[in-house]
Design a protein around this motif. Structure first.
Motif, PDB file in Angstrom:
ATOM      1  N   PHE A   1       5.594   9.372  14.830  1.00 40.35           N
ATOM      2  CA  PHE A   1       5.758   8.400  15.165  1.00 40.35           C
ATOM      3  C   PHE A   1       6.877   7.848  16.061  1.00 40.35           C
ATOM      4  CE2 PHE A   1       8.937   8.396  12.372  1.00 40.35           C
ATOM      5  CZ  PHE A   1       9.886   7.033  12.409  1.00 40.35           C
ATOM      6  N   ALA A   2       6.905   6.317  16.529  1.00 39.35           N
ATOM      7  CA  ALA A   2       7.697   5.930  16.889  1.00 39.35           C
ATOM      8  C   ALA A   2       8.052   4.511  16.679  1.00 39.35           C
ATOM      9  CB  ALA A   2       7.689   5.799  18.708  1.00 39.35           C
ATOM     10  N   THR A   3       9.167   3.803  16.621  1.00 40.25           N
ATOM     11  CA  THR A   3       9.539   2.506  16.225  1.00 40.25           C
ATOM     12  C   THR A   3       8.762   1.709  16.938  1.00 40.25           C
ATOM     13  OG1 THR A   3      11.564   2.311  17.329  1.00 40.25           O
ATOM     14  CG2 THR A   3      11.610   3.395  15.068  1.00 40.25           C
ATOM     15  N   TRP A   4       8.644   1.858  18.188  1.00 39.93           N
ATOM     16  CA  TRP A   4       8.105   1.038  19.176  1.00 39.93           C
ATOM     17  C   TRP A   4       6.484   0.718  19.123  1.00 39.93           C
ATOM     18  CZ3 TRP A   4       4.785   3.586  22.046  1.00 39.93           C
ATOM     19  CH2 TRP A   4       4.952   4.863  22.662  1.00 39.93           C
ATOM     20  N   CYS A   5       5.824   1.845  18.425  1.00 42.04           N
ATOM     21  CA  CYS A   5       4.495   2.398  18.325  1.00 42.04           C
ATOM     22  C   CYS A   5       3.550   1.292  17.579  1.00 42.04           C
ATOM     23  CB  CYS A   5       4.304   3.665  17.864  1.00 42.04           C
ATOM     24  SG  CYS A   5       2.379   4.159  17.669  1.00 42.04           S
ATOM     25  N   GLY A   6       2.863   0.284  18.108  1.00 37.59           N
ATOM     26  CA  GLY A   6       2.063  -0.716  17.569  1.00 37.59           C
ATOM     27  C   GLY A   6       1.285  -0.046  16.217  1.00 37.59           C
ATOM     28  N   PRO A   7       0.187   0.918  16.638  1.00 38.02           N
ATOM     29  CA  PRO A   7      -0.437   1.767  15.637  1.00 38.02           C
ATOM     30  C   PRO A   7       0.242   2.324  14.622  1.00 38.02           C
ATOM     31  CG  PRO A   7      -1.607   2.028  17.900  1.00 38.02           C
ATOM     32  CD  PRO A   7      -0.250   1.343  17.918  1.00 38.02           C
ATOM     33  N   CYS A   8       1.355   2.752  14.979  1.00 37.83           N
ATOM     34  CA  CYS A   8       2.366   3.125  13.973  1.00 37.83           C
ATOM     35  C   CYS A   8       2.571   2.512  12.851  1.00 37.83           C
ATOM     36  CB  CYS A   8       3.533   4.015  14.587  1.00 37.83           C
ATOM     37  SG  CYS A   8       3.317   5.346  15.855  1.00 37.83           S
ATOM     38  N   HIS A   9       2.975   1.125  13.067  1.00 38.48           N
ATOM     39  CA  HIS A   9       3.378   0.317  12.020  1.00 38.48           C
ATOM     40  C   HIS A   9       2.141  -0.275  11.257  1.00 38.48           C
ATOM     41  CE1 HIS A   9       7.338  -1.173  13.653  1.00 38.48           C
ATOM     42  NE2 HIS A   9       6.915  -0.425  14.971  1.00 38.48           N
ATOM     43  N   GLN A  10       0.962  -0.170  11.844  1.00 37.97           N
ATOM     44  CA  GLN A  10      -0.268  -0.624  11.012  1.00 37.97           C
ATOM     45  C   GLN A  10      -0.451   0.667  10.255  1.00 37.97           C
ATOM     46  OE1 GLN A  10      -2.411  -1.195  14.934  1.00 37.97           O
ATOM     47  NE2 GLN A  10      -3.088  -3.304  14.090  1.00 37.97           N
ATOM     48  N   ALA A  11      -0.114   1.773  10.794  1.00 43.34           N
ATOM     49  CA  ALA A  11      -0.564   3.103   9.771  1.00 43.34           C
ATOM     50  C   ALA A  11       0.220   3.374   8.699  1.00 43.34           C
ATOM     51  CB  ALA A  11      -0.711   4.492  10.685  1.00 43.34           C
ATOM     52  N   LEU A  12       1.575   3.159   8.853  1.00 43.42           N
ATOM     53  CA  LEU A  12       2.603   3.555   7.821  1.00 43.42           C
ATOM     54  C   LEU A  12       2.068   2.943   6.280  1.00 43.42           C
ATOM     55  CD1 LEU A  12       4.885   5.275   7.032  1.00 43.42           C
ATOM     56  CD2 LEU A  12       6.238   3.133   7.866  1.00 43.42           C
ATOM     57  N   PRO A  13       2.007   1.672   6.200  1.00 45.84           N
ATOM     58  CA  PRO A  13       1.447   1.068   4.752  1.00 45.84           C
ATOM     59  C   PRO A  13       0.357   1.627   4.268  1.00 45.84           C
ATOM     60  CG  PRO A  13       2.182  -0.645   6.380  1.00 45.84           C
ATOM     61  CD  PRO A  13       1.820   0.499   7.277  1.00 45.84           C
ATOM     62  N   ASP A  14      -0.822   2.097   5.199  1.00 47.52           N
ATOM     63  CA  ASP A  14      -1.729   2.805   4.775  1.00 47.52           C
ATOM     64  C   ASP A  14      -1.499   4.103   4.215  1.00 47.52           C
ATOM     65  OD1 ASP A  14      -3.327   0.421   5.165  1.00 47.52           O
ATOM     66  OD2 ASP A  14      -4.315   1.325   6.819  1.00 47.52           O
ATOM     67  N   LEU A  15      -0.726   4.728   4.983  1.00 46.71           N
ATOM     68  CA  LEU A  15      -0.438   6.236   4.468  1.00 46.71           C
ATOM     69  C   LEU A  15       0.498   6.226   3.337  1.00 46.71           C
ATOM     70  CD1 LEU A  15      -0.356   9.096   5.361  1.00 46.71           C
ATOM     71  CD2 LEU A  15       1.894   8.788   6.567  1.00 46.71           C
ATOM     72  N   LEU A  16       1.236   5.233   3.193  1.00 47.44           N
ATOM     73  CA  LEU A  16       2.137   5.452   1.968  1.00 47.44           C
ATOM     74  C   LEU A  16       1.435   4.728   0.712  1.00 47.44           C
ATOM     75  CD1 LEU A  16       5.431   3.339   3.373  1.00 47.44           C
ATOM     76  CD2 LEU A  16       5.038   5.982   3.074  1.00 47.44           C
ATOM     77  N   ALA A  17       0.471   3.802   1.063  1.00 46.82           N
ATOM     78  CA  ALA A  17      -0.335   3.555  -0.025  1.00 46.82           C
ATOM     79  C   ALA A  17      -1.245   4.713  -0.417  1.00 46.82           C
ATOM     80  CB  ALA A  17      -1.246   2.322   0.025  1.00 46.82           C
ATOM     81  N   ALA A  18      -1.817   5.527   0.331  1.00 45.21           N
ATOM     82  CA  ALA A  18      -2.557   6.647   0.007  1.00 45.21           C
ATOM     83  C   ALA A  18      -1.974   7.652  -0.656  1.00 45.21           C
ATOM     84  CB  ALA A  18      -3.248   7.328   1.491  1.00 45.21           C
ATOM     85  N   ARG A  19      -0.580   7.850  -0.100  1.00 46.60           N
ATOM     86  CA  ARG A  19       0.026   8.890  -0.740  1.00 46.60           C
ATOM     87  C   ARG A  19       0.445   8.788  -2.431  1.00 46.60           C
ATOM     88  NH1 ARG A  19       5.704   9.026  -1.909  1.00 46.60           N
ATOM     89  NH2 ARG A  19       6.451  11.381  -2.041  1.00 46.60           N
ATOM     90  N   ALA A  20       0.573   7.220  -2.580  1.00 49.31           N
ATOM     91  CA  ALA A  20       1.131   6.817  -3.980  1.00 49.31           C
ATOM     92  C   ALA A  20      -0.161   6.861  -4.640  1.00 49.31           C
ATOM     93  CB  ALA A  20       1.497   5.377  -3.766  1.00 49.31           C
ATOM     94  N   ALA A  21      -1.136   6.563  -4.194  1.00 51.06           N
ATOM     95  CA  ALA A  21      -2.421   6.748  -5.105  1.00 51.06           C
ATOM     96  C   ALA A  21      -2.962   8.201  -5.304  1.00 51.06           C
ATOM     97  CB  ALA A  21      -3.561   5.906  -4.486  1.00 51.06           C
ATOM     98  N   ALA A  22      -2.826   9.124  -4.295  1.00 54.89           N
ATOM     99  CA  ALA A  22      -3.372  10.326  -4.326  1.00 54.89           C
ATOM    100  C   ALA A  22      -2.698  11.618  -4.760  1.00 54.89           C
ATOM    101  CB  ALA A  22      -4.373  10.600  -3.221  1.00 54.89           C
ATOM    102  N   ALA A  23      -1.612  11.572  -3.830  1.00 53.65           N
ATOM    103  CA  ALA A  23      -0.380  12.682  -4.010  1.00 53.65           C
ATOM    104  C   ALA A  23       0.867  12.182  -3.988  1.00 53.65           C
ATOM    105  CB  ALA A  23      -0.720  13.684  -2.546  1.00 53.65           C
ATOM    106  N   PRO A  24       1.300  11.525  -5.004  1.00 52.68           N
ATOM    107  CA  PRO A  24       2.821  11.105  -5.045  1.00 52.68           C
ATOM    108  C   PRO A  24       3.968  12.154  -5.095  1.00 52.68           C
ATOM    109  CG  PRO A  24       1.803  10.973  -7.348  1.00 52.68           C
ATOM    110  CD  PRO A  24       0.766  11.376  -6.242  1.00 52.68           C
ATOM    111  N   ASP A  25       3.273  13.355  -5.418  1.00 47.95           N
ATOM    112  CA  ASP A  25       4.460  14.647  -5.370  1.00 47.95           C
ATOM    113  C   ASP A  25       4.545  15.181  -3.935  1.00 47.95           C
ATOM    114  OD1 ASP A  25       5.105  14.257  -7.970  1.00 47.95           O
ATOM    115  OD2 ASP A  25       3.507  15.517  -8.507  1.00 47.95           O
ATOM    116  N   ALA A  26       3.731  14.894  -3.143  1.00 47.16           N
ATOM    117  CA  ALA A  26       3.534  15.430  -1.703  1.00 47.16           C
ATOM    118  C   ALA A  26       4.726  14.956  -1.016  1.00 47.16           C
ATOM    119  CB  ALA A  26       2.414  14.826  -0.829  1.00 47.16           C
TER     120      ALA A  26
END
Length: 214
Positions: A101-126
């Motif tokens: 990712f990069a801090t200036w990347c708009g799609p990265c800002h949109q993707a990160l909350p989804d990625l964190l939520a998916a990890r928390a729900a499905a693979a918190p040990d990953a």
């Protein structure tokens, strides 16, 4: 050698053409807020001034690559924001999420909350490894202070894009899911509708350390 160089140049041109087609530019119906303009301009600048990222032939890079589904992951050796090291030993034995990712990347800002939520729900040990592309540490540190990352997330720096090239990310964000035996199981490039559900399903499908077979 000349033919090989020509082939690399042709591949680079094609990649840049595809990259410009997928840039998050403003549509005519959108309001040109300062943030949207900044993101759009940063994306164009990234596509123009980063030939070392897009032009690299993986065969010329050490450590294997690019990442392919079903193959062992390429080498990942990057320094973390706190001065540590991410290497093969740190990645082995558990599911791993590698996200470029990069801090200036708009799609990265949109993707990160989804990625964190998916990890928390499905693979918190990953193990979550976020690899920032070609930005100063102070910029990434300032972003991280506001990003609400999990305490166990690893934030790493790729100052010259070596890991980005080696893994064959090609666009931002790109997310790689690696199983506990080191095999790349899924690759997602970009962000869009269905990203969170897809990540959650893929993470649930990853074998746990107890069930993984080398």
């Amino acid at each position: 050698m000349a033919e090989r160089f020509k082939a690399v140049v042709l591949k680079t041109t094609a990649r840049k053409r595809r990259g410009f087609e997928s840039l998050p530019l403003l549509r005519t119906s959108e309001t040109a807020t300062p943030r949207k303009v900044t993101v759009a301009l940063a994306s164009v600048l990234f596509a123009i001034v980063s030939p070392s990222v897009n032009a690299a032939d993986p065969e010329l890079l050490g450590g294997g690559g690019p990442a392919r589904i079903g193959d062992p992951h390429p080498t990942l050796e990057v320094e973390t924001l706190d001065g540590g090291i991410v290497n093969a030993a740190r990645l082995s034995g558990r599911p791993v999420i590698v996200d470029f990712f990069a801090t200036w990347c708009g799609p990265c800002h949109q993707a990160l909350p989804d990625l964190l939520a998916a990890r928390a729900a499905a693979a918190p040990d990953a193990l979550l490894v976020l690899v920032d592309l070609q930005e100063p540490a102070k910029v990434v540190r300032a972003w991280a202070a506001e990003a609400h990352l999990p305490a166990e997330a690893v934030l790493a720096l790729d100052p010259i894009g070596a890991a980005y090239r080696r893994w064959g990310a090609r666009k931002l964000p790109t997310t790689f899911l690696v199983d506990p035996t080191g095999i790349v199981r899924h690759i997602n490039r970009g962000w869009g509708s269905g990203y969170r559900a897809r990540m959650e399903k893929w993470l649930r499908d990853l074998p746990s350390p107890r069930t993984a077979v080398p």
